[in-house]
Scaffold this motif. Structure first.
Motif, PDB file in Angstrom:
ATOM      1  N   LEU A  48      45.766  46.824  42.903  1.00 41.84           N
ATOM      2  CA  LEU A  48      44.608  47.680  42.615  1.00 41.84           C
ATOM      3  C   LEU A  48      43.914  47.233  41.328  1.00 41.84           C
ATOM      4  O   LEU A  48      42.680  47.202  41.260  1.00 41.84           O
ATOM      5  CB  LEU A  48      45.032  49.147  42.527  1.00 41.84           C
ATOM      6  N   SER A  49      44.698  46.864  40.334  1.00 42.82           N
ATOM      7  CA  SER A  49      44.126  46.375  39.080  1.00 42.82           C
ATOM      8  C   SER A  49      43.340  45.089  39.304  1.00 42.82           C
ATOM      9  O   SER A  49      42.207  44.950  38.822  1.00 42.82           O
ATOM     10  CB  SER A  49      45.240  46.145  38.057  1.00 42.82           C
ATOM     11  N   ASP A  50      43.921  44.153  40.037  1.00 41.75           N
ATOM     12  CA  ASP A  50      43.222  42.900  40.333  1.00 41.75           C
ATOM     13  C   ASP A  50      41.933  43.157  41.104  1.00 41.75           C
ATOM     14  O   ASP A  50      40.888  42.578  40.795  1.00 41.75           O
ATOM     15  CB  ASP A  50      44.127  41.944  41.126  1.00 41.75           C
ATOM     16  N   ALA A  51      41.999  44.034  42.094  1.00 37.64           N
ATOM     17  CA  ALA A  51      40.806  44.337  42.899  1.00 37.64           C
ATOM     18  C   ALA A  51      39.712  44.990  42.056  1.00 37.64           C
ATOM     19  O   ALA A  51      38.527  44.710  42.248  1.00 37.64           O
ATOM     20  CB  ALA A  51      41.185  45.221  44.087  1.00 37.64           C
ATOM     21  N   MET A  52      40.108  45.829  41.098  1.00 45.54           N
ATOM     22  CA  MET A  52      39.126  46.473  40.223  1.00 45.54           C
ATOM     23  C   MET A  52      38.417  45.463  39.331  1.00 45.54           C
ATOM     24  O   MET A  52      37.237  45.620  39.026  1.00 45.54           O
ATOM     25  CB  MET A  52      39.794  47.531  39.342  1.00 45.54           C
ATOM     26  N   GLN A  53      39.135  44.436  38.916  1.00 46.18           N
ATOM     27  CA  GLN A  53      38.548  43.426  38.028  1.00 46.18           C
ATOM     28  C   GLN A  53      37.342  42.740  38.669  1.00 46.18           C
ATOM     29  O   GLN A  53      36.445  42.268  37.961  1.00 46.18           O
ATOM     30  CB  GLN A  53      39.596  42.368  37.646  1.00 46.18           C
ATOM     31  N   LEU A  54      37.307  42.682  39.996  1.00 46.49           N
ATOM     32  CA  LEU A  54      36.239  41.973  40.700  1.00 46.49           C
ATOM     33  C   LEU A  54      34.876  42.628  40.518  1.00 46.49           C
ATOM     34  O   LEU A  54      33.849  41.965  40.646  1.00 46.49           O
ATOM     35  CB  LEU A  54      36.572  41.851  42.188  1.00 46.49           C
ATOM     36  N   THR A  55      34.853  43.906  40.208  1.00 44.80           N
ATOM     37  CA  THR A  55      33.572  44.566  39.912  1.00 44.80           C
ATOM     38  C   THR A  55      33.416  44.824  38.418  1.00 44.80           C
ATOM     39  O   THR A  55      32.339  44.635  37.866  1.00 44.80           O
ATOM     40  CB  THR A  55      33.434  45.898  40.678  1.00 44.80           C
ATOM     41  N   ILE A  56      34.496  45.236  37.774  1.00 42.81           N
ATOM     42  CA  ILE A  56      34.422  45.578  36.349  1.00 42.81           C
ATOM     43  C   ILE A  56      33.937  44.387  35.531  1.00 42.81           C
ATOM     44  O   ILE A  56      33.062  44.521  34.666  1.00 42.81           O
ATOM     45  CB  ILE A  56      35.802  46.055  35.836  1.00 42.81           C
TER      46      ILE A  56
END
Length: 160
Positions: A48-56
């Motif tokens: 989830l953290s890795d996936a969030m980085q893609l937009t953040i």
């Protein structure tokens, strides 16, 4: 351009939209992870953290606009996407039964990668400050180069 207009512009970027899509799919897969498996729960948090980085990090790079900051965000995005790409191996190793769904994520990351290449190619290499660590300077700029603006001496008495 004000903050709200900038936020709306970023949310319309194809790479941002694809990042949101990846996060949504990863979230749905993570919902299938058993609550009682601590190892899988840890992997879930990482995914989830890795996936969030893609937009953040896209939003941060767009807001910062300086070449070195954008390249730093791009490097973090690349790492997060690559880590996410191989998460299926960890899921499988620790007994996740629905690992085949992860192929959807892998396909989406490949689509994201192509958008990423285009996005990075549009960074303005001449809008930079020298990265004194030497990692994210534009081609031809080194960490020990003189900064023309920083080398101009300022004396407040000149303005008295």
């Amino acid at each position: 351009m004000d903050y709200e207009d900038d936020r709306k512009r970023v949310k319309k970027l194809p790479i941002y939209k694809k990042g949101e899509e990846i996060f949504d799919v990863v979230s749905k897969i993570c919902d299938l992870i058993p609550e009682d498996n601590n190892r899988l729960q840890h992997i879930k948090g990482q995914m989830l953290s890795d996936a969030m980085q893609l937009t953040i990090k896209v939003a941060g790079a767009e807001g910062g606009d300086l070449y070195d900051l954008r390249m730093e965000a791009a490097a973090i995005i690349r790492k997060a996407a690559r880590d996410l790409m191989v998460s299926n191996h960890s899921l499988e190793m620790f007994g996740f039964q629905e690992v085949e769904y992860f192929n959807i994520v892998r396909d989406l990351i490949e689509e994201y990668r192509l958008l990423f290449i285009e996005w990075v190619s549009e960074f303005d290499q001449w809008n930079y400050i020298i990265d004194r660590w030497g990692l994210f300077n534009p081609p031809g700029v080194g960490p020990f180069d003189k900064n023309a603006d920083g080398d101009i001496s300022f004396n407040s008495k000149d303005f008295d």
